[in-house]
Design a protein around this motif. Sequence first.
Motif, PDB file in Angstrom:
ATOM      1  N   ILE A  73     -55.027 -47.714  13.847  1.00  0.00           N
ATOM      2  CA  ILE A  73     -53.656 -47.329  13.475  1.00  0.00           C
ATOM      3  C   ILE A  73     -53.356 -47.814  12.056  1.00  0.00           C
ATOM      4  N   ASN A  74     -53.687 -49.063  11.777  1.00  0.00           N
ATOM      5  CA  ASN A  74     -53.428 -49.618  10.447  1.00  0.00           C
ATOM      6  C   ASN A  74     -54.275 -48.940   9.378  1.00  0.00           C
ATOM      7  N   ARG A  78     -50.009 -44.514   6.285  1.00  0.00           N
ATOM      8  CA  ARG A  78     -49.012 -43.447   6.157  1.00  0.00           C
ATOM      9  C   ARG A  78     -49.627 -42.059   6.274  1.00  0.00           C
ATOM     10  N   LEU A  80     -51.622 -41.156   8.610  1.00  0.00           N
ATOM     11  CA  LEU A  80     -51.787 -40.836  10.022  1.00  0.00           C
ATOM     12  C   LEU A  80     -50.617 -39.955  10.466  1.00  0.00           C
ATOM     13  N   ARG A  82     -47.622 -38.294  12.399  1.00  0.00           N
ATOM     14  CA  ARG A  82     -46.655 -38.927  13.295  1.00  0.00           C
ATOM     15  C   ARG A  82     -47.001 -38.721  14.766  1.00  0.00           C
ATOM     16  N   GLN A  84     -49.941 -38.146  16.135  1.00  0.00           N
ATOM     17  CA  GLN A  84     -51.118 -38.922  16.511  1.00  0.00           C
ATOM     18  C   GLN A  84     -50.771 -40.406  16.617  1.00  0.00           C
ATOM     19  N   ARG A  85     -49.940 -40.895  15.695  1.00  0.00           N
ATOM     20  CA  ARG A  85     -49.495 -42.295  15.766  1.00  0.00           C
ATOM     21  C   ARG A  85     -48.771 -42.558  17.082  1.00  0.00           C
ATOM     22  N   GLN A  86     -47.943 -41.618  17.518  1.00  0.00           N
ATOM     23  CA  GLN A  86     -47.225 -41.780  18.788  1.00  0.00           C
ATOM     24  C   GLN A  86     -48.198 -41.860  19.962  1.00  0.00           C
ATOM     25  N   GLU A  89     -49.863 -45.318  19.739  1.00  0.00           N
ATOM     26  CA  GLU A  89     -48.937 -46.384  20.139  1.00  0.00           C
ATOM     27  C   GLU A  89     -48.741 -46.377  21.658  1.00  0.00           C
TER      28      GLU A  89
END
Length: 114
Positions: A73-74, A78, A80, A82, A84-86, A89
């Motif tokens: 994730i890190n 930015r 990544l 949104r 996919q980040r969700q 997470e």
Amino acid sequence: MTTRSRQHHSPRGKRRWSQHVMETSDALDLKSGTFAKRDPAEIARSLKASAEHSKRRKSSPFPSAMSMLNFYINRGGRQLPREQRQHLEAAKDELRVLFGRPRQRASRHRRKPA
């Protein structure tokens, strides 16, 4: 006072340190495409299986799996997307459940209704 601009991309042909870490670290042996999946539960199951069977990890399976997920994730930062980040997470909570740990409370990063 002058401001320095940061160079965002490394010169061509030069590898990024994060790619090197993913390829050579003692974290986990991951299946290809693990983080590209859309189902958080599937991502978590894959990470759990990799953590439990990996010969490269140095700590117990749960911290190894969670560390790799956080690293990815890190690493995306930015860039990544949104959505996919969700998914990623949400995979954190699924991973906690799979290892018998409590889900985390609502994220601080969620937007409040306007």
